[in-house]
Write a protein that holds these residues in place. Structure first.
Motif, short mmCIF file in Angstrom:
data_model
loop_
_atom_site.label_atom_id
_atom_site.label_comp_id
_atom_site.label_asym_id
_atom_site.label_seq_id
_atom_site.Cartn_x
_atom_site.Cartn_y
_atom_site.Cartn_z
N GLY A 164 40.12 -50.46 -31.10
CA GLY A 164 41.05 -51.37 -30.62
C GLY A 164 40.35 -52.39 -30.00
O GLY A 164 40.75 -53.29 -29.17
N GLY A 165 38.73 -52.55 -30.21
CA GLY A 165 38.13 -53.59 -29.59
C GLY A 165 38.12 -54.86 -30.69
O GLY A 165 38.68 -55.04 -31.73
N GLY A 166 37.62 -56.02 -29.96
CA GLY A 166 37.51 -57.06 -30.87
C GLY A 166 36.54 -58.37 -29.90
O GLY A 166 36.16 -58.06 -28.82
N THR A 167 35.94 -59.25 -30.67
CA THR A 167 35.26 -60.25 -29.89
C THR A 167 35.88 -60.63 -28.49
O THR A 167 34.90 -60.67 -27.51
CB THR A 167 34.86 -61.47 -31.03
N MET A 168 36.88 -60.96 -28.49
CA MET A 168 37.54 -61.57 -27.19
C MET A 168 38.33 -60.49 -26.36
O MET A 168 38.79 -60.81 -25.34
CB MET A 168 38.27 -62.77 -27.72
N PHE A 169 38.32 -59.24 -26.97
CA PHE A 169 39.09 -58.17 -26.16
C PHE A 169 38.07 -57.01 -26.13
O PHE A 169 38.38 -55.85 -26.82
CB PHE A 169 40.52 -57.92 -26.59
N PRO A 170 36.74 -57.15 -25.29
CA PRO A 170 35.94 -56.18 -25.21
C PRO A 170 36.72 -54.70 -24.68
O PRO A 170 36.32 -53.53 -24.74
CB PRO A 170 34.77 -56.57 -24.50
N ASN A 171 37.63 -55.10 -23.87
CA ASN A 171 38.19 -54.00 -23.00
C ASN A 171 39.20 -53.39 -23.63
O ASN A 171 40.17 -52.42 -23.26
CB ASN A 171 38.99 -54.62 -21.43
N GLY A 172 39.52 -53.66 -25.19
CA GLY A 172 40.75 -53.08 -25.94
C GLY A 172 41.87 -54.13 -26.07
O GLY A 172 42.14 -55.02 -25.23
N VAL A 173 42.30 -53.70 -27.37
CA VAL A 173 43.18 -55.03 -27.67
C VAL A 173 44.68 -54.75 -26.86
O VAL A 173 45.41 -55.76 -26.39
CB VAL A 173 43.72 -54.80 -29.19
N SER A 174 45.20 -53.65 -26.35
CA SER A 174 46.29 -53.45 -25.50
C SER A 174 46.05 -54.13 -24.16
O SER A 174 46.97 -54.77 -23.89
CB SER A 174 46.36 -51.93 -25.22
N ALA A 175 44.94 -54.37 -23.55
CA ALA A 175 44.97 -54.80 -22.38
C ALA A 175 44.84 -56.49 -22.51
O ALA A 175 45.59 -57.31 -21.66
CB ALA A 175 43.40 -54.72 -21.63
N TYR A 176 44.23 -56.89 -23.64
CA TYR A 176 44.49 -58.26 -24.38
C TYR A 176 45.97 -58.79 -24.45
O TYR A 176 46.18 -59.78 -23.88
CB TYR A 176 43.51 -58.37 -25.42
N VAL A 177 46.48 -57.76 -25.29
CA VAL A 177 48.00 -58.28 -25.28
C VAL A 177 48.78 -58.15 -24.12
O VAL A 177 49.85 -58.93 -23.84
CB VAL A 177 48.71 -57.22 -26.66
N ASP A 178 48.52 -57.29 -23.14
CA ASP A 178 49.37 -57.46 -22.18
C ASP A 178 49.10 -58.59 -21.25
O ASP A 178 50.18 -59.04 -20.83
CB ASP A 178 48.79 -56.27 -21.20
N LEU A 179 48.02 -59.05 -21.11
CA LEU A 179 47.79 -60.44 -20.62
C LEU A 179 48.56 -61.65 -21.01
O LEU A 179 49.13 -62.46 -20.70
CB LEU A 179 46.18 -60.83 -20.51
N MET A 180 48.30 -61.31 -22.65
CA MET A 180 49.38 -62.42 -23.46
C MET A 180 50.79 -62.40 -23.19
O MET A 180 51.42 -63.30 -22.96
CB MET A 180 48.71 -62.10 -24.94
N GLN A 181 51.41 -60.99 -22.83
CA GLN A 181 52.75 -61.02 -22.73
C GLN A 181 53.08 -61.62 -21.55
O GLN A 181 54.11 -62.02 -21.16
CB GLN A 181 53.09 -59.47 -22.69
N ASP A 182 52.33 -61.44 -20.36
CA ASP A 182 52.32 -62.01 -19.18
C ASP A 182 52.58 -63.43 -19.15
O ASP A 182 53.36 -64.22 -18.53
CB ASP A 182 51.18 -61.54 -18.21
N LEU A 183 51.65 -63.98 -20.07
CA LEU A 183 51.85 -65.42 -20.17
C LEU A 183 53.03 -66.01 -21.13
O LEU A 183 53.63 -67.01 -21.05
CB LEU A 183 50.50 -66.01 -20.98
N ILE A 184 53.56 -64.94 -22.14
CA ILE A 184 54.33 -65.34 -22.79
C ILE A 184 55.64 -64.29 -22.96
O ILE A 184 55.71 -63.26 -23.56
CB ILE A 184 54.02 -65.55 -24.51
N PRO A 185 56.51 -64.63 -21.69
CA PRO A 185 57.69 -63.49 -21.66
C PRO A 185 58.45 -63.16 -22.92
O PRO A 185 59.19 -62.23 -23.02
CB PRO A 185 58.45 -64.15 -20.58
N GLU A 186 58.67 -64.13 -23.80
CA GLU A 186 59.36 -64.16 -25.01
C GLU A 186 58.83 -62.96 -25.71
O GLU A 186 59.64 -62.69 -26.94
CB GLU A 186 59.26 -65.58 -25.68
N MET A 187 57.70 -62.51 -25.76
CA MET A 187 57.13 -61.21 -26.45
C MET A 187 57.93 -60.13 -26.35
O MET A 187 57.89 -59.04 -27.10
CB MET A 187 55.69 -61.41 -26.32
N LYS A 188 58.65 -59.98 -24.95
CA LYS A 188 59.18 -58.77 -24.69
C LYS A 188 60.71 -58.46 -24.97
O LYS A 188 61.12 -57.40 -24.90
CB LYS A 188 58.91 -58.71 -23.19
N ASP A 189 61.37 -59.60 -25.09
CA ASP A 189 62.87 -59.52 -25.29
C ASP A 189 63.35 -59.92 -26.57
O ASP A 189 64.72 -59.86 -26.74
CB ASP A 189 63.40 -60.37 -24.32
N GLY A 190 62.69 -59.72 -27.52
CA GLY A 190 62.90 -60.01 -29.14
C GLY A 190 63.16 -61.40 -29.19
O GLY A 190 63.54 -61.64 -30.52
#
Length: 599
Positions: A164-190
């Motif tokens: 689950g790694g990547g160039t911009m998410f060396p700590n794993g993709v889940s942590a990367y998407v978690d940060l993204m969801q914090d920035l975009i709440p619309e990702m959580k509610d459908g």
């Protein structure tokens, strides 16, 4: 003098009679010929109808016509006809044109069966496949060796592991998407349901979003990374081969709820901003564009980008100016992630100019917004239609309600309306139940990647939405444009012409579904090439459900036998005599033709 005058008059009358006689003879002959042609044509049509109505006659005729296909050589195990690296030297390098679709002419098409790699095994089943796959199924080490420090994947024994790694998410993709969801709440509610990832790597971002209810199309070209899209599909994650270059992507306008680029190194501000303008076209009003990597966070990252801080500052300012000019606004920004939102109303677009020297100008009316099959990119803004009031992200129902809500754009389809949409929805629920009786593997872990090869409104995909699978909905580039409706429902799909090869690697789908494709396209496409393409993209032990007229069902069965498929003919759910269902399975076989190229 009188004699001479009479002789002249007789001669004159004779000269007039002769052309008339010849003309009369010619007209009679032509009438006889056309009558015979007309009668013959009618006779041919009557005979054809008789053949269609008499299945026993068809069976007998087909039994006498065996169709066989030889094996391609083993170096064609990953053959992608329209993105073939063997042909790249024939095409220009400007804007990576050579990586776009360039399909072989008829005389250069392969008429052989693409073999699997030596040691190929049935793929690991979902959901375990998201994290691991057999090495021999995608036997490429380039990413493993070149990207080992970024944890894209690693080889362990007979398997590839995807951490689950990547160039911009060396700590794993889940942590990367978690940060993204914090920035975009619309990702959580459908609110956000569909997404596109340009330059997808091995599609870890798209794979993580699946667990969060967001269906993502991962997009990457066939390049020196060897098999990004193949890895994605082997894992059970939606992906197609593609590149933003000189042609539009094969999607309608205003479709995806979110677009993403993680260090995909696309020069967004070059060539009049044409690449970003294409993202703007396919992004739904109110949709989000997410960028991580250069030039975002240039203040802290520029030293690792082989550039100067001044250059990166300039790039970022150009990007900001371009986005503002095409009616994006900054939505959120933190660390390496920046998010912009496309305007959901037309107030901003009304300020844009049609002048050719404007940057960027509005597209004129000659370029249809949904035209996206070999349509050249143009450096202009596609303005969303002001008549659409319920297509923007704020107005469209949230997932899963949007799946069965009649989309506004159904009225743009000839003859389309809410009643027809609901009827189609109900019809495919019934058909899907019948298919599951015919093929119990549907709904099990045996089937993950599904393609509906000629859908209308995505009815089959909607009926199977609760099963552990995803469906690539394909709308013919020659059919009514129903693909916007598919996306408005929260499903994914693409335009395609089945007279050409699909933009995917071999062995990437578990189930192919056909509904009347051969009946509707037989006048354009030779059936054997379509079925050879189906065989190429179908996984060994994969299935095909082919719903056709009785005539074409028998013809398909004959060709399928030459493909080494096993097929059985079944009744439709209504037990119609005019339509049959073929349930076929592709066999797993290994190449016996390793050293010779087969045409």
């Amino acid at each position: 003098m009188k004699y001479k005058d009479e002789k002249y008059e007789k001669a004159e009358r004779g000269s007039r009679v002769l052309p008339k006689t010849i003309l009369l003879i010619l007209l009679c002959g032509l009438s006889f010929y056309l009558g015979g042609l007309y009668c013959g044509k009618n006779k041919l049509e009557v005979n054809d109808v008789a053949k269609v109505e008499s299945s026993s006659d068809i069976d007998d005729s087909l039994q006498g016509k065996s169709v066989t296909f030889s094996e391609c050589s083993s170096d064609y195990q990953d053959y992608t006809p329209c993105t073939d690296p063997r042909k790249w030297k024939k095409y220009g390098t400007h804007r990576l044109t050579f990586m776009e679709r360039h399909c072989p002419p008829v005389f250069d098409r392969k008429q052989c069966l693409v073999p699997p790699p030596d040691g190929y095994k049935p793929p690991i089943r979902w959901p375990k496949s998201k994290d691991t796959c057999w090495y021999r199924n995608v036997p490429y080490d380039w990413i493993n060796t070149q990207k080992s420090n970024q944890n894209w994947l690693r080889k362990e024994g007979e398997k590839f592991i995807f951490p689950g790694g990547g160039t911009m998410f060396p700590n794993g993709v889940s942590a990367y998407v978690d940060l993204m969801q914090d920035l975009i709440p619309e990702m959580k509610d459908g609110t956000i349901r569909t997404a596109i990832d340009t330059g997808c790597g091995v599609a870890s971002w798209g794979g993580d979003l699946l667990d969060r209810g967001i269906l993502t199309v991962s997009l990457a070209p066939r390049d020196n990374h060897e098999a990004q899209v193949q890895f994605a599909l082997e894992r059970g994650i939606p992906a197609i081969l593609g590149i933003i270059s000189t042609q539009r992507l094969p999607f309608p306008s205003n479709s995806f709820d979110m677009a993403h680029c993680s260090r995909c190194l696309i020069p967004w501000t070059e060539f009049g901003g044409v690449y970003l303008l294409e993202v703007h076209r396919i992004l739904r009003p109110g949709g989000f564009w997410v960028l991580s990597g250069p030039p975002v966070n240039y203040e802290n990252r520029w030293k690792g980008w082989d550039t100067t801080i001044e250059e990166q500052r300039s790039n970022y300012e150009k990007l900001q100016d371009l986005l503002s000019a095409m009616c994006f606004k900054m939505y959120a920004k933190k660390d390496d992630i920046a998010v912009w939102q496309k305007s959901s109303d037309n107030l901003c677009y009304n300020k844009l100019s049609n002048e050719p020297d404007a940057y960027p100008p509005k597209c004129d009316d000659s370029l249809e917004p949904d035209s996206a099959w070999y349509t050249p990119l143009r450096p202009c803004v596609v303005v969303p239609s002001p008549k659409l009031k319920k297509t923007d992200l704020e107005s469209i129902p949230k997932w899963p309600q949007r799946l069965h809500t009649t989309p506004e754009r159904v009225s743009d389809v000839p003859g389309g309306n809410g009643g027809m949409f609901k009827h189609d929805n109900s019809k495919w629920k019934t058909r899907a139940m019948h298919y599951k009786k015919l093929l119990p593997a549907i709904g099990s872990d045996k089937i993950r990647n599904v393609m509906d090869m000629n859908t209308a409104y995505g009815g089959l995909a909607a009926a199977l939405v609760d099963d552990p699978l995803w469906v690539m909905n394909v709308v013919s580039s020659y059919a009514a444009n129903t693909l916007p409706v598919v996306f408005d429902r929260g499903l994914i799909g693409t335009y395609h012409d089945w007279c050409e090869a699909f933009s995917t690697y071999p062995r990437t789908y578990d189930l192919l579904h056909v509904d009347g494709l051969f009946t509707s396209e037989s006048h354009r496409c030779e059936m054997k090439y379509v079925m050879l393409e189906m065989d190429r993209i179908l996984r060994p032990n994969g299935y095909a459900i082919i719903r056709e007229s009785s005539y074409f069902a028998d013809t398909v069965a004959s060709v399928a036998k030459g493909l080494r498929w096993s097929c059985r003919k079944e009744q439709t759910e209504s037990e119609s005599e005019n339509e049959k269902v073929l349930v076929c399975q592709k066999k797993l076989w290994y190449s016996s033709n390793a050293n010779s190229e087969t045409k």
